[in-house]
Design a protein around this motif. Structure first.
Motif, PDB file in Angstrom:
ATOM      1  N   ILE A  71       0.861  -1.180   0.000  1.00 23.31           N
ATOM      2  CA  ILE A  71       0.000   0.000   0.000  1.00 23.31           C
ATOM      3  C   ILE A  71       0.894   1.224   0.000  1.00 23.31           C
ATOM      4  N   CYS A  72       0.716   2.070  -0.993  1.00 28.77           N
ATOM      5  CA  CYS A  72       1.444   3.333  -1.079  1.00 28.77           C
ATOM      6  C   CYS A  72       0.514   4.447  -0.587  1.00 28.77           C
ATOM      7  N   VAL A  73       1.082   5.390   0.125  1.00 29.32           N
ATOM      8  CA  VAL A  73       0.309   6.467   0.755  1.00 29.32           C
ATOM      9  C   VAL A  73       0.882   7.804   0.315  1.00 29.32           C
ATOM     10  N   GLY A  74      -0.008   8.750   0.038  1.00 26.90           N
ATOM     11  CA  GLY A  74       0.437  10.066  -0.391  1.00 26.90           C
ATOM     12  C   GLY A  74      -0.432  11.172   0.182  1.00 26.90           C
ATOM     13  N   GLN A  75       0.108  12.381   0.173  1.00 25.61           N
ATOM     14  CA  GLN A  75      -0.597  13.575   0.665  1.00 25.61           C
ATOM     15  C   GLN A  75      -1.528  14.127  -0.400  1.00 25.61           C
ATOM     16  N   ALA A  76      -2.731  14.493   0.007  1.00 27.36           N
ATOM     17  CA  ALA A  76      -3.672  15.185  -0.878  1.00 27.36           C
ATOM     18  C   ALA A  76      -4.260  16.366  -0.115  1.00 27.36           C
ATOM     19  N   GLY A  77      -3.522  17.468  -0.098  1.00 25.56           N
ATOM     20  CA  GLY A  77      -4.010  18.661   0.574  1.00 25.56           C
ATOM     21  C   GLY A  77      -5.328  19.121  -0.012  1.00 25.56           C
ATOM     22  N   PHE A 170      -3.439   2.266  -3.363  1.00 26.60           N
ATOM     23  CA  PHE A 170      -2.958   3.589  -2.959  1.00 26.60           C
ATOM     24  C   PHE A 170      -4.010   4.269  -2.085  1.00 26.60           C
ATOM     25  N   ILE A 171      -3.544   4.974  -1.059  1.00 23.83           N
ATOM     26  CA  ILE A 171      -4.426   5.738  -0.176  1.00 23.83           C
ATOM     27  C   ILE A 171      -3.892   7.158  -0.066  1.00 23.83           C
ATOM     28  N   HIS A 172      -4.743   8.130  -0.341  1.00 23.89           N
ATOM     29  CA  HIS A 172      -4.401   9.536  -0.129  1.00 23.89           C
ATOM     30  C   HIS A 172      -4.881   9.968   1.254  1.00 23.89           C
TER      31      HIS A 172
END
Length: 220
Positions: A71-77, A170-172
């Protein structure tokens, strides 16, 4: 006595970008490094926010760790909930330059790849479990066209072609409060809430054999 081989979960976050002092995806992910879930152990790793290089690092990590789940995680302001992404599209179209100064416009991620890949996580089951745990969550229909989508697509292409038995997605996540204080009016979630949501996501991805069937689409 036969020693059981420890299975790995690869959980990635990104380095900071766009003048942010931190990236909440990495802050949340690294808090789970070494955590055990359903007989597997989390290996938290940081990816560069750079087109191309991020996928090179990710591919190396998959080869090294041989994970049962990625699982890849990223920022979504600007988002207010944990967003479990449904689909990655085969295009880089950067609004801003990445951390290496690159800004691809309308470029394919993989020249011989399909137009899109779907997540192989039980996305609606993950969202349902998060909400049951009191964590704001949603199914998202777009991962954008920046490095997050680049990594999401590259991950799914790698798994589809070399490890189809491994689930990935993927999870933002939103800003955390210290970031939102620098962006008045933007929503945020406490880091502890995000960490709790990722725990739920990992547990659900390892235990749910089939996704739940319930509405998660959007009108617009």
């Amino acid at each position: 006595m036969i020693q059981q081989i420890q299975q790995n979960i690869l959980l990635t976050g990104f380095e900071p970008f766009e003048q942010e002092p931190l990236n909440p995806s990495w802050e949340a992910v690294r808090a789970l490094d070494g955590w055990s879930c359903q007989g597997a152990r989390v290996a938290a790793r940081q990816l560069p926010c750079v087109f191309g290089s991020a996928l090179q690092v990710l591919d190396q990590l998959i080869a090294e760790l041989k994970p049962v789940l990625v699982i890849c995680v990223g920022q979504a302001g600007g988002r207010s909930q944990l967003s479990v992404e449904r689909v990655a599209i085969n295009v880089d179209d950067a609004r801003i330059a990445d951390n290496a100064g690159c800004q691809p416009i309308d470029q394919p991620i993989c020249s011989d790849g399909p137009a899109a890949y779907f997540s192989t996580l039980p996305i609606k089951g993950v969202v349902k479990a998060m909400r049951a745990a009191g964590i704001p969550a949603e199914v998202s229909q777009t991962a954008g066209t920046f490095v997050c989508n680049h990594v999401f697509y590259g991950l799914m292409h790698q798994l589809a072609t070399h490890a189809p038995e491994v689930r990935g997605g993927f999870i933002h996540i939103p800003y955390i409060p210290s970031q939102a204080a620098r962006h008045p009016g933007q929503p945020s979630l406490a880091l502890e809430t995000v960490i709790g949501g990722l725990r739920v996501a990992l547990q659900s991805a390892l235990t749910l054999q089939q996704d739940v069937i319930e509405g998660g689409g959007q009108l617009h």
